[in-house]
Write an enzyme that holds these catalytic residues in place. Structure first.
Site, mmCIF file in Angstrom:
data_model
loop_
_atom_site.group_PDB
_atom_site.id
_atom_site.type_symbol
_atom_site.label_atom_id
_atom_site.label_comp_id
_atom_site.label_asym_id
_atom_site.label_seq_id
_atom_site.Cartn_x
_atom_site.Cartn_y
_atom_site.Cartn_z
ATOM 1 N N ASP A 41 -5.471 -2.796 -2.761
ATOM 2 C CA ASP A 41 -4.620 -1.850 -3.483
ATOM 3 C C ASP A 41 -4.032 -2.518 -4.727
ATOM 4 O O ASP A 41 -3.992 -1.929 -5.812
ATOM 5 C CB ASP A 41 -3.501 -1.325 -2.576
ATOM 6 C CG ASP A 41 -4.036 -0.717 -1.286
ATOM 7 O OD1 ASP A 41 -4.880 -1.356 -0.632
ATOM 8 O OD2 ASP A 41 -3.609 0.391 -0.929
ATOM 9 N N HIS A 91 1.107 6.152 -2.493
ATOM 10 C CA HIS A 91 0.083 5.107 -2.413
ATOM 11 C C HIS A 91 -0.458 4.963 -3.825
ATOM 12 O O HIS A 91 -1.100 5.869 -4.321
ATOM 13 C CB HIS A 91 -1.021 5.648 -1.498
ATOM 14 C CG HIS A 91 -1.416 4.744 -0.395
ATOM 15 N ND1 HIS A 91 -0.655 4.574 0.721
ATOM 16 C CD2 HIS A 91 -2.528 3.974 -0.213
ATOM 17 C CE1 HIS A 91 -1.285 3.730 1.550
ATOM 18 N NE2 HIS A 91 -2.416 3.346 0.986
ATOM 19 N N ASP A 123 4.481 2.675 9.176
ATOM 20 C CA ASP A 123 4.565 1.345 9.781
ATOM 21 C C ASP A 123 3.488 0.426 9.209
ATOM 22 O O ASP A 123 2.648 -0.086 9.924
ATOM 23 C CB ASP A 123 4.437 1.459 11.300
ATOM 24 C CG ASP A 123 3.221 2.279 11.713
ATOM 25 O OD1 ASP A 123 2.518 2.806 10.814
ATOM 26 O OD2 ASP A 123 2.958 2.386 12.922
ATOM 27 N N GLU A 124 3.508 0.268 7.906
ATOM 28 C CA GLU A 124 2.506 -0.555 7.255
ATOM 29 C C GLU A 124 3.183 -1.338 6.122
ATOM 30 O O GLU A 124 3.560 -2.468 6.307
ATOM 31 C CB GLU A 124 1.344 0.317 6.773
ATOM 32 C CG GLU A 124 0.106 -0.511 6.524
ATOM 33 C CD GLU A 124 -1.206 0.247 6.690
ATOM 34 O OE1 GLU A 124 -1.213 1.414 7.077
ATOM 35 O OE2 GLU A 124 -2.247 -0.376 6.409
ATOM 36 N N GLU A 152 -2.237 8.986 -1.092
ATOM 37 C CA GLU A 152 -3.293 8.107 -0.578
ATOM 38 C C GLU A 152 -4.654 8.825 -0.565
ATOM 39 O O GLU A 152 -5.671 8.244 -0.898
ATOM 40 C CB GLU A 152 -2.922 7.687 0.856
ATOM 41 C CG GLU A 152 -3.938 6.821 1.544
ATOM 42 C CD GLU A 152 -3.435 6.335 2.901
ATOM 43 O OE1 GLU A 152 -2.560 6.999 3.484
ATOM 44 O OE2 GLU A 152 -3.907 5.281 3.366
ATOM 45 N N ASP A 175 0.825 -1.204 0.000
ATOM 46 C CA ASP A 175 0.000 0.000 0.000
ATOM 47 C C ASP A 175 0.859 1.254 0.000
ATOM 48 O O ASP A 175 0.573 2.220 -0.682
ATOM 49 C CB ASP A 175 -0.940 0.006 1.215
ATOM 50 C CG ASP A 175 -0.184 -0.159 2.533
ATOM 51 O OD1 ASP A 175 0.926 -0.709 2.528
ATOM 52 O OD2 ASP A 175 -0.705 0.274 3.580
ATOM 53 N N TRP A 217 -11.271 -6.160 -2.060
ATOM 54 C CA TRP A 217 -9.930 -6.489 -1.558
ATOM 55 C C TRP A 217 -9.646 -7.964 -1.888
ATOM 56 O O TRP A 217 -8.774 -8.274 -2.679
ATOM 57 C CB TRP A 217 -9.843 -6.226 -0.056
ATOM 58 C CG TRP A 217 -9.342 -4.843 0.253
ATOM 59 C CD1 TRP A 217 -8.131 -4.532 0.794
ATOM 60 C CD2 TRP A 217 -10.000 -3.590 0.028
ATOM 61 N NE1 TRP A 217 -7.995 -3.171 0.907
ATOM 62 C CE2 TRP A 217 -9.116 -2.564 0.447
ATOM 63 C CE3 TRP A 217 -11.229 -3.208 -0.509
ATOM 64 C CZ2 TRP A 217 -9.449 -1.204 0.364
ATOM 65 C CZ3 TRP A 217 -11.551 -1.867 -0.593
ATOM 66 C CH2 TRP A 217 -10.687 -0.892 -0.169
HETATM 67 C C1 BGC Z 1 -3.966 0.892 3.708
HETATM 68 C C2 BGC Z 1 -4.823 0.850 2.487
HETATM 69 C C3 BGC Z 1 -5.621 -0.403 2.627
HETATM 70 C C4 BGC Z 1 -6.551 -0.110 3.775
HETATM 71 C C5 BGC Z 1 -7.636 -1.070 3.995
HETATM 72 C C6 BGC Z 1 -4.866 1.122 4.856
HETATM 73 O O1 BGC Z 1 -4.218 1.277 6.047
HETATM 74 O O2 BGC Z 1 -2.939 1.807 3.621
HETATM 75 O O3 BGC Z 1 -4.265 1.160 1.321
HETATM 76 O O4 BGC Z 1 -6.205 -0.884 1.499
HETATM 77 O O5 BGC Z 1 -5.849 0.138 4.943
HETATM 78 O O6 BGC Z 1 -8.743 -0.378 3.887
#
Ligand code: BGC
Length: 972
Positions: free
Chosen positions: A480, A763, A472-473, A742, A467, A531
């Site tokens: 995505d 993003h 921190d992801e 994003e 994403d 998703w």
């Molecule tokens: C991410 C998104 C992801 C979403 C889920 C976010 O924290 O960055 O891109 O699809 O969470 O809704």
């Protein structure tokens, strides 16, 4: 004309000369070249030999096979053996009776087929001597003697954690972040390297550096650690073949020794601490004194889940220099890379021993010009280097990456006098996918948008489609990836990348068919519409673009399981009324306090249920699963029926008045006839009422312009794209974005930020517009019934005068395709390139047969055109391969008047042009003068390469500028 028929770009499993393949029946593809139009392959011959480049001892010779197939030809010779290099070459015949020469000789090499061939042991430092939970990267070493001259040597192996390998002091390969990120307990990639040139008779040494990586380090916002395990370990074996034919294996085992070194800490999100004073000079060379090193121990871990490297490896793909260094109002010294990039900084320094240099990475500056770390959340992105003080030292971190444009530098010697930018470079890191696409048009802002999309892909395709690459992801969010897949496959070759990821998706799928939110799965949660549909959409797209039937077949059960999962939910088999869904994520019509737009979640869920079922049915058809075709066709019909009953009023109005609802109904063919017409009219109305602004989120945005163009509202779609006011794609471009944000309002009009909480500036989701730019604006598309662009569809679409030029280039499995058009007041020109062994339907809009010239001659004398006719005011041509240049009078259909004065001024605000303005008008204060000055500056801008203007735009600009009377008021 002497014909030149040849073939090039031979690939095996998508790659040129791949090493370490564990595929027993690899597939071969090639591209044909011919200087003759209308070339089709009529036959091919493949020869494969084992370890022999003379092709005398043939392993497999297909003989002349009459076929036009030239991609994914499966090897059908005798069973392949492990660890063997196979050379192959190909020749072809064409429909003119020509025969090519043999291609160049290329190869693939097999990896390890059987578990028994693995002789290595998993090793790790002995826990009594080095705490397995301690942070420093481990060093593992082994010295060994080779008894005779060697013919060849390979290293096979992997690690848990991330590793770097060294032989006799030199790094093995250039790959980074090996072994990549997979669902480690189910699938762990091993790598193969040819190290023949690095070993020699006598004493040799091998070294391994081992760090936490995704396996053991901190992942996700939940602060999780040790997700896959709490011990790093290495598993390698060197396989030496001596000149005399004997062989020897040097495996990792308990005879290796262990220590720690200069890397005191290294993690994906947090950065690295490197104390150069702790470097162990010569640790990875023979003769090093390791008597104070520690024992290693063998760790009991399986190898049954080892798979050969599938993805492109991760590499430094570009080096960029900072464009500026400056001091912020808060007094921080900052480097500006000029581009929001992902990778690392490499720097050199000469400093006294113990000098500590700290780099802190961030994506943007706040509206006061200070470096902004808020959106990184708990990811520190901090690199600390402690100098050893022995002359010039060069450093780049090893097992961490950062998403950044700006770097705050602390502790660099004499930095108060200003940083010397030559001492720093940015190394761009991602999966080394082959670039395949290019889009440009007459609008520089859109060209910048295209670059932002590409940079978004580069930043987020670091082994896994993530994403975002900074906070921190950095997770493999399915939604995505699904949203962006079509655009991604234009820009870069995604075959190996998504083959690997889809296998992880399949491996992580739950027994009930449910699909986790993120792949590899490291956070809780599964089964969300749009998703989890990555499970059906992505295999289908890979099939469509690369003709990869094998992957489609491999994923088929996973696709089916996902559809069956949805079918079982809720009381109605034909509706998916879900309890939880993300909905139209980040849509602007979201009720306050929510991230989900106002399109009802069950509307979205049922629409995707229908779409996935359709793709499953289509896949069943390709794979000739007759019963499933029937089953899922009827399921699809019932879902659509129920969708209409539930979500469309008897008079044909959608229950949800959102842009996204209308887009989904149209694009997934959920409405028909009068309802469809009404839905299209209303979608257009919704955009008009909103003064050509969108409100869509992750779910609606990818298809918004596509739905409009498809339903006869192409001009509206183009206006949406060219919208510069908030919200729009160009809004962020005008705010200086160099990647996709994003949020539509990541930076608000007043310069403030949307929020700290979730505000990525890299993003790719909204970059999904790229697909429509290639396919519709430039008109480079494929016929869905002939995958991999075997039958191409060229159909440029013009929208009044807004764009005067567009061009798309795509390197397909068959070769290069170009669709390019240009409008002038007099003429319409369309240039097309179609690769050999494919055909195309070319649609020339708004003309008739007699008006069209191809390279100056009339159509009925044109070689390569198989069929031509007129339909609905357009000319339709069925053409063979080759380059064509069509021209026909414009006759005022698309008139070009230069009305867009404001747009010219806008161009000036375009980032890269600013310094020209400064050059011409330093400190200019009176506003009317600025305008005149700007106009003069345009002249310069026209020739300013970074502005990326087409020749056509440049000429138009200059023409218009010459008409202007200069009213130049000096600044003083
Ligand atoms: C991410 C998104 C992801 C979403 C889920 C976010 O924290 O960055 O891109 O699809 O969470 O809704």
């Amino acid at each position: 004309m002497t014909t030149t028929l040849s073939i090039n770009t031979l690939t095996c499993e998508y790659k040129i000369n791949p090493i370490g393949l564990d595929i027993k029946k690899p597939r071969i593809s090639w591209k044909m070249q011919s200087n003759r139009r209308g070339t089709i392959q009529t036959a091919y011959r493949i020869q494969v030999t084992e370890n022999d480049q003379d092709f005398t001892n043939m392993l497999w010779d297909t003989g002349e096979i009459h076929s036009d197939e030239s991609i994914h030809i499966e090897y059908k010779g005798p069973e392949l053996t492990s660890q063997t290099r196979y050379y192959y070459r190909v020749k072809v015949w064409d429909n003119f009776g020509d025969e090519s020469e043999w291609s160049e000789i290329v190869w693939w090499e097999t990896g390890i087929f059987n578990d028994e061939e693995w002789k290595a042991k998993w090793i790790t430092p002995h826990p009594d001597e080095i705490d397995p939970l301690s942070e420093p990267a481990f060093l593992l070493r082994k010295e060994f003697k080779l008894k005779a001259p060697i013919r060849s040597a390979r290293i096979y192996g992997t690690g848990v954690g991330l590793y770097e390998l060294f032989i006799n002091g030199d790094r093995v390969g250039t790959d980074l972040f090996s072994p990549g990120w997979t669902s480690y307990h189910k699938r762990l990639q091993y790598q193969t390297y040819d190290i023949t040139g690095q070993l020699g008779e006598g004493n040799n040494a091998m070294g391994i550096m081992l760090a936490d990586g995704w396996y053991k380090g901190n992942l996700s916002w939940e602060n999780k650690r040790h997700i896959y395990g709490d011990r790093r370990a290495a598993y390698f074996q060197i396989h030496v073949k001596y000149e005399d034919g004997t062989e020897e294996i040097i495996p990792t085992d308990a005879t290796w020794t262990a220590s720690t070194g200069p890397i005191l800490f290294s993690e994906i999100y947090q950065g690295e601490i490197y104390d150069a004073r702790l470097e162990k000079e010569g640790w990875n060379k023979p003769g090093f004194n390791d008597k104070d090193w520690h024992e290693t121990t063998v760790q009991d871990m399986p190898i049954t889940h080892l798979v050969a490297q599938e993805n492109w490896t991760t590499q430094v793909t570009e080096i960029i220099k900072p464009i500026n260094t400056f001091v912020t109002p808060l007094g921080d010294t900052v480097l500006d890379m000029g581009q929001n990039m992902v990778g690392r900084v490499r720097f050199q320094v000469e400093a006294p021993k113990g000098t500590t240099i700290i780099l802190k990475h961030a994506e943007v500056l706040d509206n006061e010009g200070n470096i902004y770390f808020g959106n990184l959340r708990k990811a520190h992105q901090e690199v600390k280097y402690i100098a050893k003080g022995e002359g010039i030292e060069t450093f780049a971190p090893h097992f961490t990456f950062q998403g950044f444009r700006y770097v705050k530098v602390e502790g660099y010697p004499e930095q108060e006098k200003g940083l010397i930018s030559e001492n720093f470079v940015g190394e761009v890191i991602h999966s080394a996918m082959e670039p395949t696409g290019h889009f440009e048009c007459s609008d520089p802002l859109i060209n910048r948008l295209q670059q932002n999309i590409v940079w978004g892909q580069r930043g987020n395709f670091l082994d896994v489609p993530t994403d975002c690459p900074q906070r921190d992801e950095r997770l493999g969010w399915t939604g995505d990836a699904q949203v962006f897949i079509q655009t991604a496959l234009f820009n870069y070759h995604g075959g190996p990348f998504f083959t690997k990821w889809l296998r992880d998706l399949k491996a992580e799928q739950y027994p009930d068919g449910g699909v986790p939110f993120v792949i590899p799965t490291v956070v809780e949660g599964a089964n969300a519409a749009a998703w989890s549909d990555a499970a059906t959409i992505i295999p289908w797209e890979i099939y469509k673009i690369y003709g990869d039937k094998r992957l489609l077949s491999e994923q088929y059960e996973s696709m089916k399981a996902w559809v069956e999962y949805m079918r079982r939910q809720g009381p109605d088999e034909y509706l998916w009324v879900v309890t939880f869904n993300f909905g139209d994520w980040l849509a602007l019509d979201a009720p306050s306090g929510s991230y989900s737009g106002s399109t009802p979640k069950d509307f979205i869920a049922t629409a995707f249920y229908a779409y996935s079922t359709r793709l499953l049915r289509d896949a069943a058809e390709v794979l000739q699963k007759e019963e499933d075709v029937e089953e899922y066709n009827s399921l699809l019909e019932k879902i659509i029926e129920q969708f209409n009953y539930e979500f469309v009023s008897p008079s044909g109005r959608l229950v949800s008045p959102t842009q996204t609802a209308h887009v989904l109904a149209l694009i997934f063919d959920l409405v028909e006839g009068k309802v469809k017409e009404r839905t299209a009219v209303e979608l257009n109305e919704l955009i008009l009422q909103n003064d050509y602004h969108l409100t869509t989120g992750f779910v609606g945005t990818p298809y918004l312009c596509l739905a409009l163009s498809k339903c006869g509202y192409h001009e509206t779609a183009v206006k949406l794209l060219m919208q510069e006011g908030y919200p729009s794609w160009l809004y962020s471009v005008k705010k200086g974005a160099t990647t996709i944000w994003e949020h539509w309002d990541g930076i608000k009009e007043d310069g403030s930020f949307w929020s700290d909480e979730m505000n990525s500036f890299n993003h790719y989701a909204y970059g999904a517009i790229g697909d429509w730019m290639y396919r519709v604006v430039a008109g480079l598309d494929l016929d869905n019934t002939a995958p991999a662009y075997k039958r191409i569809q060229i159909e440029p679409k013009f929208a009044g005068i807004s764009l005067t030029y567009a061009k798309a280039i795509y390197d397909s499995m068959y070769g290069r395709i170009i669709s390019s058009w240009c409008l002038t007041n007099e003429d319409i020109e369309i240039e097309v390139e179609i690769p050999a062994n494919t055909t195309a339907t070319v649609i020339l809009p708004s003309t008739c047969l007699k008006n069209v010239r191809e390279s100056g001659t009339s159509l009925n004398t044109t070689v390569g055109i198989h069929h031509s006719y007129e339909k609905e005011g357009n000319v339709i041509l069925n053409v063979g391969s080759g380059c064509y240049s069509f021209k026909y009078p414009n006759e005022g259909r698309f008139s070009i008047t230069f009305t867009e004065e404001s747009r010219l001024v806008d161009i000036l605000e375009y980032k890269e042009a600013k310094h020209i303005l400064d050059q011409y008008a330093p400190g200019i204060t009176n506003p009317p003068g600025i305008f005149a000055m700007k106009m003069k500056t345009l002249k310069e801008l026209a020739n300013f390469p970074e502005a990326n203007l087409s020749t056509n735009t440049v000429n138009t600009l200059i023409e218009e500028l010459n008409k202007i009377e200069w009213n130049l008021t000096p600044a003083h």
